[in-house]
Write an enzyme that holds these catalytic residues in place. Structure first.
Site, PDB file in Angstrom:
ATOM      1  N   SER A 180     -27.897 -10.946  -3.262  1.00  0.00           N
ATOM      2  CA  SER A 180     -28.191 -12.166  -4.008  1.00  0.00           C
ATOM      3  C   SER A 180     -29.674 -12.476  -3.972  1.00  0.00           C
ATOM      4  O   SER A 180     -30.371 -12.155  -2.998  1.00  0.00           O
ATOM      5  CB  SER A 180     -27.413 -13.336  -3.382  1.00  0.00           C
ATOM      6  OG  SER A 180     -27.876 -14.578  -3.858  1.00  0.00           O
TER       7      SER A 180
ATOM      8  N   TYR B  65     -24.469 -18.919   3.916  1.00  0.00           N
ATOM      9  CA  TYR B  65     -24.090 -17.907   2.919  1.00  0.00           C
ATOM     10  C   TYR B  65     -25.258 -16.961   2.663  1.00  0.00           C
ATOM     11  O   TYR B  65     -25.114 -15.732   2.706  1.00  0.00           O
ATOM     12  CB  TYR B  65     -23.663 -18.579   1.608  1.00  0.00           C
ATOM     13  CG  TYR B  65     -23.747 -17.648   0.418  1.00  0.00           C
ATOM     14  CD1 TYR B  65     -22.800 -16.641   0.238  1.00  0.00           C
ATOM     15  CD2 TYR B  65     -24.792 -17.746  -0.508  1.00  0.00           C
ATOM     16  CE1 TYR B  65     -22.894 -15.768  -0.840  1.00  0.00           C
ATOM     17  CE2 TYR B  65     -24.884 -16.882  -1.587  1.00  0.00           C
ATOM     18  CZ  TYR B  65     -23.937 -15.894  -1.748  1.00  0.00           C
ATOM     19  OH  TYR B  65     -24.036 -15.033  -2.815  1.00  0.00           O
TER      20      TYR B  65
ATOM     21  N   LYS C 252     -26.018 -12.667   3.444  1.00  0.00           N
ATOM     22  CA  LYS C 252     -26.528 -11.656   2.517  1.00  0.00           C
ATOM     23  C   LYS C 252     -27.772 -10.972   3.094  1.00  0.00           C
ATOM     24  O   LYS C 252     -27.918  -9.742   3.030  1.00  0.00           O
ATOM     25  CB  LYS C 252     -26.857 -12.293   1.165  1.00  0.00           C
ATOM     26  CG  LYS C 252     -25.647 -12.791   0.397  1.00  0.00           C
ATOM     27  CD  LYS C 252     -24.739 -11.659  -0.045  1.00  0.00           C
ATOM     28  CE  LYS C 252     -23.641 -12.137  -0.982  1.00  0.00           C
ATOM     29  NZ  LYS C 252     -22.714 -11.063  -1.367  1.00  0.00           N
TER      30      LYS C 252
END
Length: 338
Positions: free
Chosen positions: A124, A149, A153
């Site tokens: 991302s 989150y 990643k």
């Protein structure tokens, strides 16, 4: 030889499965159905006109994954499976670290034990953090992320980079997404979030069909032309085609490869609202709310490296993204059937 697609019945995964199979590739799909429904499997089959292997399995289940590798002739992996809600990750960080990071470690260990060392990872643009200035390029420093989150990643990227350093037989491609929206042109596949959407487009489409009363715009005092946040929105089909190109890359040579997948164009929240109203003919009421913690004013990509090395670029504009999103939502007001 087949490509294992983890999280292959989810939003991006399902569209990627269609593009892979349309290109003549054989796939095996693994999904625990946490963020999707089994009926997505039937929609994929209907679109491509042929069947594929599906296993309901959690990527943290080492024994379950090992059986899949023993039963199937898997040569490479596209790894989508993971939790993806920023607000939920703030509330439940351990859940995100366990699922996303531990799940990836289990997957990589099973892959290594079965001689499969080629993986495309669904990363991302959030890994660029808040300190880089757009347009974002792959050589910029990463890691200044602002939520659990995004940290998962970034940490998975670090794990994969270290894996490549430790063993030159690995071939790893990190695909840094920007903001996927849109749906399949047929209107039979699209995005169906759990609960109130955390992303802009499904929020807009649910307002359009009357499931939600109005759109909540998070901040109108950013340093942008209209004060709302500017992002790089990419059609999910363009994004899916990027994965097909990435698989070709890792099958051709070993090493670590990193690519942005975006359009290189920034649209504000209100730009997207206006484009959707034009595409749908539906007025979208909205209210201005406070900024969300960690939000940056502007985030968009430079994806020229993907064009140069993969021959990939985004082809679909914001109007088509809105039209396809609306077609999906209108034809499926309650999402996928149970």
């Amino acid at each position: 030889m087949a490509i294992l697609v983890t999280g292959g019945l989810g939003y991006i995964g399902s569209h990627t499965c269609v593009e892979l199979m349309n290109a003549g590739r054989d796939i095996v799909v693994v999904d625990n159905l946490y963020n999707c429904k089994k009926s997505s499997y039937d929609r994929i089959k209907a679109l491509v006109g042929r069947d594929f292997k599906f296993y309901e399995c959690d990527i943290r289940d080492a024994k379950g994954l090992a059986k899949i590798f023993e039963n199937e002739d898997i040569d490479s992996v596209i790894h989508f499976a993971g939790l993806k809600s920023v607000p939920e990750s703030v509330r439940e960080p351990l859940k995100y670290f366990d699922n996303n990071i531990n799940g990836t470690l289990v997957l990589l260990d099973v892959m290594r034990n079965h001689g499969c060392k080629k993986i495309v990872f669904s990363s991302s643009a959030t890994v660029y953090g808040i300190n880089n200035v757009s347009p974002l390029t792959e050589d910029m420093e990463v890691g200044g992320v602002t939520n659990p989150y995004g940290r998962t990643k970034y940490m998975i990227e670090c794990i994969l980079k270290d894996l490549c350093t430790s063993d030159e037989e690995w071939s790893v491609c990190l695909l840094r997404y920007f903001n996927p929206i849109g749906a399949h042109k047929s209107g039979t596949m699209g995005e169906e979030p759990n609960g109130i959407p955390a992303n802009l487009m499904p929020y807009i489409t649910q307002v359009a069909i009357g499931k939600l009363e109005y759109l909540n715009v998070n901040g109108s005092d950013f340093d942008t032309p209209d004060g709302t946040g500017v992002r790089d929105y990419i059609h999910v089909v363009d994004l899916s085609i990027g994965h097909l190109k990435a698989v070709d890359k890792i099958e051709g040579e070993n090493g670590l490869f990193i690519y942005n997948l975006g359009t290189g164009v920034g649209y504000s929240v209100l730009d997207v609202v206006n484009a959707f109203e034009k595409a749908s003919g539906v007025k979208i009421p909205y209210k201005i709310g406070p900024r969300r913690a960690g939000d940056v004013a502007t985030c968009y990509s430079n994806s020229s490296k993907a064009f140069k090395e993969l021959g990939w670029k985004a082809e679909r504009g914001i109007e088509e993204m809105c039209e396809d999103s609306w077609r999906w939502q209108k034809q499926n007001p309650n999402g996928y059937p149970d």
